[in-house]
Design a protein around this motif. Structure first.
Motif, PDB file in Angstrom:
ATOM      1  N   ALA A  42       0.825  -1.212   0.000  1.00 27.45           N
ATOM      2  CA  ALA A  42       0.000   0.000   0.000  1.00 27.45           C
ATOM      3  C   ALA A  42       0.855   1.255   0.000  1.00 27.45           C
ATOM      4  O   ALA A  42       0.534   2.246  -0.668  1.00 27.45           O
ATOM      5  N   THR A  43       1.944   1.242   0.760  1.00 27.16           N
ATOM      6  CA  THR A  43       2.799   2.432   0.821  1.00 27.16           C
ATOM      7  C   THR A  43       3.558   2.657  -0.483  1.00 27.16           C
ATOM      8  O   THR A  43       3.971   3.780  -0.773  1.00 27.16           O
ATOM      9  N   ALA A  44       3.714   1.572  -1.267  1.00 25.31           N
ATOM     10  CA  ALA A  44       4.436   1.698  -2.537  1.00 25.31           C
ATOM     11  C   ALA A  44       3.511   2.040  -3.702  1.00 25.31           C
ATOM     12  O   ALA A  44       3.976   2.246  -4.819  1.00 25.31           O
ATOM     13  N   MET A  45       2.213   2.136  -3.432  1.00 25.01           N
ATOM     14  CA  MET A  45       1.240   2.374  -4.494  1.00 25.01           C
ATOM     15  C   MET A  45       0.507   3.692  -4.232  1.00 25.01           C
ATOM     16  O   MET A  45       0.183   3.997  -3.079  1.00 25.01           O
ATOM     17  N   PRO A  46       0.233   4.500  -5.238  1.00 24.82           N
ATOM     18  CA  PRO A  46      -0.472   5.774  -5.024  1.00 24.82           C
ATOM     19  C   PRO A  46      -1.790   5.574  -4.283  1.00 24.82           C
ATOM     20  O   PRO A  46      -2.569   4.674  -4.610  1.00 24.82           O
ATOM     21  N   ALA A  47      -2.043   6.415  -3.281  1.00 26.37           N
ATOM     22  CA  ALA A  47      -3.235   6.284  -2.447  1.00 26.37           C
ATOM     23  C   ALA A  47      -4.515   6.395  -3.252  1.00 26.37           C
ATOM     24  O   ALA A  47      -5.528   5.777  -2.899  1.00 26.37           O
ATOM     25  N   ARG A  48      -4.501   7.140  -4.331  1.00 20.30           N
ATOM     26  CA  ARG A  48      -5.727   7.324  -5.119  1.00 20.30           C
ATOM     27  C   ARG A  48      -6.201   6.012  -5.748  1.00 20.30           C
ATOM     28  O   ARG A  48      -7.369   5.900  -6.159  1.00 20.30           O
ATOM     29  N   LEU A  49      -5.322   5.027  -5.822  1.00 18.01           N
ATOM     30  CA  LEU A  49      -5.694   3.739  -6.429  1.00 18.01           C
ATOM     31  C   LEU A  49      -6.221   2.738  -5.412  1.00 18.01           C
ATOM     32  O   LEU A  49      -6.772   1.709  -5.791  1.00 18.01           O
ATOM     33  N   HIS A  50      -6.058   3.021  -4.121  1.00 19.01           N
ATOM     34  CA  HIS A  50      -6.364   2.025  -3.097  1.00 19.01           C
ATOM     35  C   HIS A  50      -7.816   1.581  -3.100  1.00 19.01           C
ATOM     36  O   HIS A  50      -8.130   0.451  -2.741  1.00 19.01           O
ATOM     37  N   GLY A  51      -8.728   2.460  -3.467  1.00 18.74           N
ATOM     38  CA  GLY A  51     -10.148   2.117  -3.419  1.00 18.74           C
ATOM     39  C   GLY A  51     -10.638   1.326  -4.605  1.00 18.74           C
ATOM     40  O   GLY A  51     -11.772   0.818  -4.584  1.00 18.74           O
ATOM     41  N   ALA A  52      -9.824   1.193  -5.628  1.00 23.01           N
ATOM     42  CA  ALA A  52     -10.245   0.448  -6.817  1.00 23.01           C
ATOM     43  C   ALA A  52     -10.452  -1.020  -6.460  1.00 23.01           C
ATOM     44  O   ALA A  52      -9.679  -1.611  -5.696  1.00 23.01           O
ATOM     45  N   ARG A  53     -11.483  -1.608  -7.028  1.00 29.60           N
ATOM     46  CA  ARG A  53     -11.852  -2.970  -6.639  1.00 29.60           C
ATOM     47  C   ARG A  53     -10.722  -3.964  -6.882  1.00 29.60           C
ATOM     48  O   ARG A  53     -10.476  -4.848  -6.070  1.00 29.60           O
ATOM     49  N   PHE A  54     -10.016  -3.829  -7.992  1.00 30.45           N
ATOM     50  CA  PHE A  54      -8.963  -4.790  -8.310  1.00 30.45           C
ATOM     51  C   PHE A  54      -7.679  -4.529  -7.526  1.00 30.45           C
ATOM     52  O   PHE A  54      -6.736  -5.320  -7.574  1.00 30.45           O
ATOM     53  N   VAL A  55      -7.638  -3.432  -6.751  1.00 32.06           N
ATOM     54  CA  VAL A  55      -6.445  -3.073  -5.983  1.00 32.06           C
ATOM     55  C   VAL A  55      -6.648  -3.311  -4.487  1.00 32.06           C
ATOM     56  O   VAL A  55      -5.703  -3.658  -3.768  1.00 32.06           O
ATOM     57  N   SER A  56      -7.880  -3.148  -3.995  1.00 34.24           N
ATOM     58  CA  SER A  56      -8.127  -3.091  -2.547  1.00 34.24           C
ATOM     59  C   SER A  56      -7.607  -4.316  -1.793  1.00 34.24           C
ATOM     60  O   SER A  56      -7.060  -4.192  -0.694  1.00 34.24           O
ATOM     61  N   ALA A  57      -7.746  -5.507  -2.372  1.00 35.67           N
ATOM     62  CA  ALA A  57      -7.281  -6.715  -1.683  1.00 35.67           C
ATOM     63  C   ALA A  57      -5.762  -6.726  -1.536  1.00 35.67           C
ATOM     64  O   ALA A  57      -5.219  -7.305  -0.582  1.00 35.67           O
ATOM     65  N   HIS A  58      -5.076  -6.078  -2.445  1.00 34.75           N
ATOM     66  CA  HIS A  58      -3.615  -6.108  -2.434  1.00 34.75           C
ATOM     67  C   HIS A  58      -3.022  -5.087  -1.468  1.00 34.75           C
ATOM     68  O   HIS A  58      -1.846  -5.201  -1.101  1.00 34.75           O
ATOM     69  N   VAL A  59      -3.798  -4.096  -1.067  1.00 32.36           N
ATOM     70  CA  VAL A  59      -3.276  -3.046  -0.187  1.00 32.36           C
ATOM     71  C   VAL A  59      -3.891  -3.109   1.211  1.00 32.36           C
ATOM     72  O   VAL A  59      -3.603  -2.267   2.051  1.00 32.36           O
ATOM     73  N   ALA A  60      -4.732  -4.123   1.479  1.00 34.55           N
ATOM     74  CA  ALA A  60      -5.359  -4.249   2.795  1.00 34.55           C
ATOM     75  C   ALA A  60      -4.296  -4.444   3.869  1.00 34.55           C
ATOM     76  O   ALA A  60      -3.240  -5.039   3.613  1.00 34.55           O
ATOM     77  N   PRO A  61      -4.539  -3.956   5.087  1.00 39.82           N
ATOM     78  CA  PRO A  61      -3.569  -4.157   6.172  1.00 39.82           C
ATOM     79  C   PRO A  61      -3.311  -5.641   6.423  1.00 39.82           C
ATOM     80  O   PRO A  61      -4.150  -6.496   6.153  1.00 39.82           O
ATOM     81  N   VAL A  62      -2.126  -5.927   6.944  1.00 41.74           N
ATOM     82  CA  VAL A  62      -1.772  -7.300   7.320  1.00 41.74           C
ATOM     83  C   VAL A  62      -2.299  -7.544   8.733  1.00 41.74           C
ATOM     84  O   VAL A  62      -2.016  -6.772   9.650  1.00 41.74           O
TER      85      VAL A  62
END
Length: 397
Positions: free
Chosen positions: A271-291
């Motif tokens: 998540a920190t390596a990816m632009p925050a504006r992309l975090h809400g996208a459906r195909f991205v959200s699972a990959h940036v979810a907290p551990v």
């Protein structure tokens, strides 16, 4: 006035379904799958006691070679009614895995619904104690993983699948009691979850949601009590230990040591390596979810290290590499034999699913780290491992 509730967080809200629809869906889905010609028998686990909330759990025993069209026939999403009633992909086993089913799943209330009637191998009575204890621990950890993430973040909560998890907690409580763990809140919790399932469609939505959220918090407290309460029994069998399990494909980390059961969220470095504006996208959200980081009593590291050692011996390196713990010296021989036999049965499930490309299949094993994951999740785990698991962001327990 009733407190305002964030109902926008609630998704997959249950809807009434006639009991007869379950019979119709079962018959139609079984007919479609068995038309592949490679299914020997079909069994149902559990029963339909709360139509609209309950789902169907069907288990298909398949002969090999598997028909080329089986994977497509197993897709529950070909029919919206099937997708709702079944709720999740169904279970597909090889004949060998079916014979070993008693090593994989416990207390499933199985009944035959189609084809040949062929019971699993009779379990060695000496192994029932270790396997029952291990399965209860694994079911409890699986439920904690699901529920802790929901109460610790603002992600949408899928109501119906989570209700199934809450209903399953009663099984953990019953088994824990059989092993001498008495929890004062257990009996009231079981009564409340039965009442909520019974009255769900008669309640105001706000009232149902409020009770659902409260029972989720109570369930987490009870499950932590189960994990802490069973630890001395595991310590007697395999000794104390320490280590980690990285199921980063599912954004989960387990740490074992001198800890009571607790959990917290860690920053996902993806998540920190990816632009925050992309975090809400459906195909991205699972990959940036907290551990989700679970801290657990040390004896459980040895419990899983025995299984990982057997996976390594069998060449199942994708399973073994997730566990960083040493196989204990001098564990109880019956307990070790039970864990190694169980690991062989899990490896057979993986072998069957992988070789036959059964992408529309569930696996009757509760632990996240023992499940197969699609390639995109495996790549995510490698990236997270390279970047570092992440720092704690908030205690949750």
């Amino acid at each position: 006035m009733k407190p305002a509730l964030a109902l926008h967080r609630a998704v997959r809200w249950p809807k009434p379904v006639p009991t007869a629809s379950y019979d119709d869906v079962r018959a139609a889905f079984v007919e479609r799958v068995t038309a592949s010609g490679c299914v020997r028998s079909v069994y149902q686990m559990g029963s339909v006691r709360a139509p609209g909330l309950s789902d169907l759990d069907l288990l298909f025993v398949c002969s090999e070679p598997v028909a080329r069209d089986l994977a497509a026939r197993a897709n529950i999403h070909q029919d919206p009614t099937h997708a709702y009633v079944l709720m999740h992909s169904q279970f597909f086993l090889s004949e060998k895995a079916w014979r070993e089913f008693s090593l994989l799943f416990w207390g499933s209330d199985m009944r035959h619904v189609w084809g040949e009637r062929d019971e699993p191998d009779v379990l060695d009575p000496d192994l029932k104690g270790p396997l029952g204890l291990a399965f209860n621990i694994e079911m409890a950890l699986s439920a904690i993983s699901r529920l802790a993430r929901f109460v610790s973040t603002e992600i949408d909560i899928p109501i119906r699948p989570t209700m199934a998890v809450l209903h399953g907690v009663r099984f953990n409580l019953e088994l824990a009691q059989a092993y001498g763990v008495e929890l004062p809140e257990a009996e009231p919790y079981v009564a409340r979850i039965h009442a909520l399932r019974r009255d769900w469609f008669e309640l105001e939505r706000e009232d149902a949601y409020a009770e659902f959220m409260e029972l989720m918090r109570v369930a987490l407290s009870l499950l932590a009590g189960v994990i802490d309460g069973l630890a001395p029994r595991v310590r007697e069998a395999v000794g104390d230990g320490s280590g980690t399990i990285r199921a980063l494909e599912a954004n989960e980390l387990q740490e074992f040591g001198d800890y009571p059961c607790s959990w917290r969220l860690r920053t996902n470095r993806v998540a920190t390596a990816m632009p925050a504006r992309l975090h809400g996208a459906r195909f991205v959200s699972a990959h940036v979810a907290p551990v989700l980081s679970l801290r657990l009593p040390g004896p459980y590291a040895n419990l899983f290290a025995i299984q990982a050692d057997e996976f390594r011996r069998l060449g199942a390196r994708d399973l073994a590499r997730r566990v960083s713990a040493s196989c204990p010296s001098g564990p109880d021989p019956l307990f070790e034999r039970a864990m190694r036999r169980r690991a062989r049965a899990v490896a057979e499930l993986h072998r069957f699913g992988l070789e036959n490309r059964l992408r529309h299949a569930s696996f009757p094993i509760p632990l996240l780290w023992q499940r197969p994951f699609p390639p995109v999740a495996r790549w995510r785990a490698r990236v997270q491992a390279l970047l570092g698991v992440g720092s704690s962001v908030a205690p949750a327990s």
